[in-house]
Scaffold this motif. Structure first.
Motif, PDB file in Angstrom:
ATOM      1  N   GLY A  53      -7.488 -10.961  40.440  1.00  0.00           N
ATOM      2  CA  GLY A  53      -6.235 -11.012  41.133  1.00  0.00           C
ATOM      3  C   GLY A  53      -6.051 -12.096  42.255  1.00  0.00           C
ATOM      4  N   ASP A  54      -5.200 -12.238  42.821  1.00  0.00           N
ATOM      5  CA  ASP A  54      -4.886 -13.236  43.899  1.00  0.00           C
ATOM      6  C   ASP A  54      -4.999 -12.436  45.314  1.00  0.00           C
ATOM      7  OD1 ASP A  54      -3.609 -14.896  45.934  1.00  0.00           O
ATOM      8  OD2 ASP A  54      -1.677 -15.189  44.556  1.00  0.00           O
ATOM      9  N   LEU A  55      -6.157 -13.093  45.822  1.00  0.00           N
ATOM     10  CA  LEU A  55      -6.390 -12.553  47.436  1.00  0.00           C
ATOM     11  C   LEU A  55      -5.344 -12.496  48.140  1.00  0.00           C
ATOM     12  CD1 LEU A  55      -8.838 -11.999  49.123  1.00  0.00           C
ATOM     13  CD2 LEU A  55      -9.108 -14.309  49.408  1.00  0.00           C
ATOM     14  N   SER A  56      -4.515 -13.437  48.178  1.00  0.00           N
ATOM     15  CA  SER A  56      -3.163 -13.509  49.076  1.00  0.00           C
ATOM     16  C   SER A  56      -2.257 -12.292  48.994  1.00  0.00           C
ATOM     17  CB  SER A  56      -2.706 -14.725  49.077  1.00  0.00           C
ATOM     18  OG  SER A  56      -1.952 -14.858  47.968  1.00  0.00           O
ATOM     19  N   ARG A  57      -2.412 -11.730  47.811  1.00  0.00           N
ATOM     20  CA  ARG A  57      -1.485 -10.588  47.667  1.00  0.00           C
ATOM     21  C   ARG A  57      -1.990  -9.130  47.846  1.00  0.00           C
ATOM     22  NH1 ARG A  57       3.161 -11.497  43.682  1.00  0.00           N
ATOM     23  NH2 ARG A  57       3.431 -13.238  43.743  1.00  0.00           N
ATOM     24  N   TYR A  58      -1.472  -8.157  48.044  1.00  0.00           N
ATOM     25  CA  TYR A  58      -2.079  -6.904  48.160  1.00  0.00           C
ATOM     26  C   TYR A  58      -2.273  -6.024  46.822  1.00  0.00           C
ATOM     27  CZ  TYR A  58      -0.111  -6.777  52.887  1.00  0.00           C
ATOM     28  OH  TYR A  58       0.544  -6.807  54.328  1.00  0.00           O
ATOM     29  N   ASN A  59      -3.310  -5.652  46.881  1.00  0.00           N
ATOM     30  CA  ASN A  59      -3.920  -4.736  45.628  1.00  0.00           C
ATOM     31  C   ASN A  59      -3.723  -3.304  45.403  1.00  0.00           C
ATOM     32  OD1 ASN A  59      -6.432  -3.689  46.296  1.00  0.00           O
ATOM     33  ND2 ASN A  59      -7.160  -5.759  46.621  1.00  0.00           N
ATOM     34  N   PRO A  60      -3.739  -2.658  44.804  1.00  0.00           N
ATOM     35  CA  PRO A  60      -3.295  -1.174  44.519  1.00  0.00           C
ATOM     36  C   PRO A  60      -4.539  -0.166  45.429  1.00  0.00           C
ATOM     37  CG  PRO A  60      -3.180  -2.070  42.263  1.00  0.00           C
ATOM     38  CD  PRO A  60      -3.664  -2.987  42.962  1.00  0.00           C
ATOM     39  N   GLU A  61      -5.597  -0.981  45.145  1.00  0.00           N
ATOM     40  CA  GLU A  61      -6.660  -0.062  46.192  1.00  0.00           C
ATOM     41  C   GLU A  61      -6.328  -0.194  47.658  1.00  0.00           C
ATOM     42  OE1 GLU A  61      -8.082  -1.194  42.303  1.00  0.00           O
ATOM     43  OE2 GLU A  61      -7.293  -2.564  43.714  1.00  0.00           O
ATOM     44  N   GLU A  62      -5.884  -1.556  48.081  1.00  0.00           N
ATOM     45  CA  GLU A  62      -5.530  -1.572  49.743  1.00  0.00           C
ATOM     46  C   GLU A  62      -4.125  -0.661  49.798  1.00  0.00           C
ATOM     47  OE1 GLU A  62      -6.896  -6.111  50.183  1.00  0.00           O
ATOM     48  OE2 GLU A  62      -5.192  -5.774  49.346  1.00  0.00           O
ATOM     49  N   LEU A  63      -3.432  -0.613  48.873  1.00  0.00           N
ATOM     50  CA  LEU A  63      -2.059   0.043  49.243  1.00  0.00           C
ATOM     51  C   LEU A  63      -2.409   1.558  49.181  1.00  0.00           C
ATOM     52  CD1 LEU A  63       0.326  -2.073  46.831  1.00  0.00           C
ATOM     53  CD2 LEU A  63       0.398  -1.954  49.162  1.00  0.00           C
ATOM     54  N   LEU A  64      -3.577   2.018  48.287  1.00  0.00           N
ATOM     55  CA  LEU A  64      -3.990   3.586  48.478  1.00  0.00           C
ATOM     56  C   LEU A  64      -4.435   3.861  49.952  1.00  0.00           C
ATOM     57  CD1 LEU A  64      -4.248   6.216  47.402  1.00  0.00           C
ATOM     58  CD2 LEU A  64      -6.215   5.471  46.328  1.00  0.00           C
ATOM     59  N   LEU A  65      -5.451   2.907  50.259  1.00  0.00           N
ATOM     60  CA  LEU A  65      -5.926   3.165  51.510  1.00  0.00           C
ATOM     61  C   LEU A  65      -4.878   2.864  52.457  1.00  0.00           C
ATOM     62  CD1 LEU A  65      -8.742   3.221  53.183  1.00  0.00           C
ATOM     63  CD2 LEU A  65      -8.656   0.617  53.007  1.00  0.00           C
TER      64      LEU A  65
END
Length: 158
Positions: A53-65
């Motif tokens: 994935g792209d480090l500059s974008r939000y990932n699903p794990e970050e969004l859950l947290l």
């Protein structure tokens, strides 16, 4: 129209990572996607960099947290207002741990919320701290996950 007590939500997730070959092979495509909810600003998402994935974008794990943290905060602020405690600052440095399994799937093992809250000098800091347990018990998101969500609050006064 929703029934009383039932709330329906919708989100649109659009994959934007087709580099011309689609998913012809694992590295042929980007994990980029866009998340929209109605007319709100777009959230630019991707996979965790560990999964190309792209480090500059939000990932699903970050969004859950982030969802767990925000839901807890909103309940906490509500409960403090009802209890006569004036919160003037709230910052949560939440942490989560996801475990990858041998078959390639994974799961969240735990999340720990670490809010630092500033309350009025005359407010009851013990009551302010205890309201985190109540906020946790009311949090819609925490009540919807199957892993431990802990909270280690720090209460500052003044």
């Amino acid at each position: 129209m929703s029934e009383k007590g039932r709330h329906d939500y919708s989100a649109t997730v659009v994959w934007t990572g087709n580099s011309g070959e689609g998913t012809k092979h694992y590295r042929a495509f980007s994990r980029d996607h866009e998340i929209t909810c109605g007319s709100k600003p777009t959230i630019f998402g991707s996979a965790d960099p560990a999964f190309l994935g792209d480090l500059s974008r939000y990932n699903p794990e970050e969004l859950l947290l982030s969802s767990l943290s925000a839901c807890h905060m909103l309940w906490y602020l509500h409960l403090c207002a009802n209890a006569g405690i004036t919160v003037t600052e709230y910052i949560d440095n939440a942490r989560g741990r996801m475990i990858e399994t041998t078959n390639g799937s994974g799961y969240f093992e735990s999340v720990t919320l670490k809010p630092i809250i500033r309350i009025g000098a005359a407010d009851d800091s013990e009551l302010a701290k205890s309201l985190h347990d109540k906020a946790h018990s009311f949090c819609f998101i925490a009540n919807s996950v199957n892993f431990e969500v802990g909270c280690e609050p720090e209460i500052l006064t003044g």
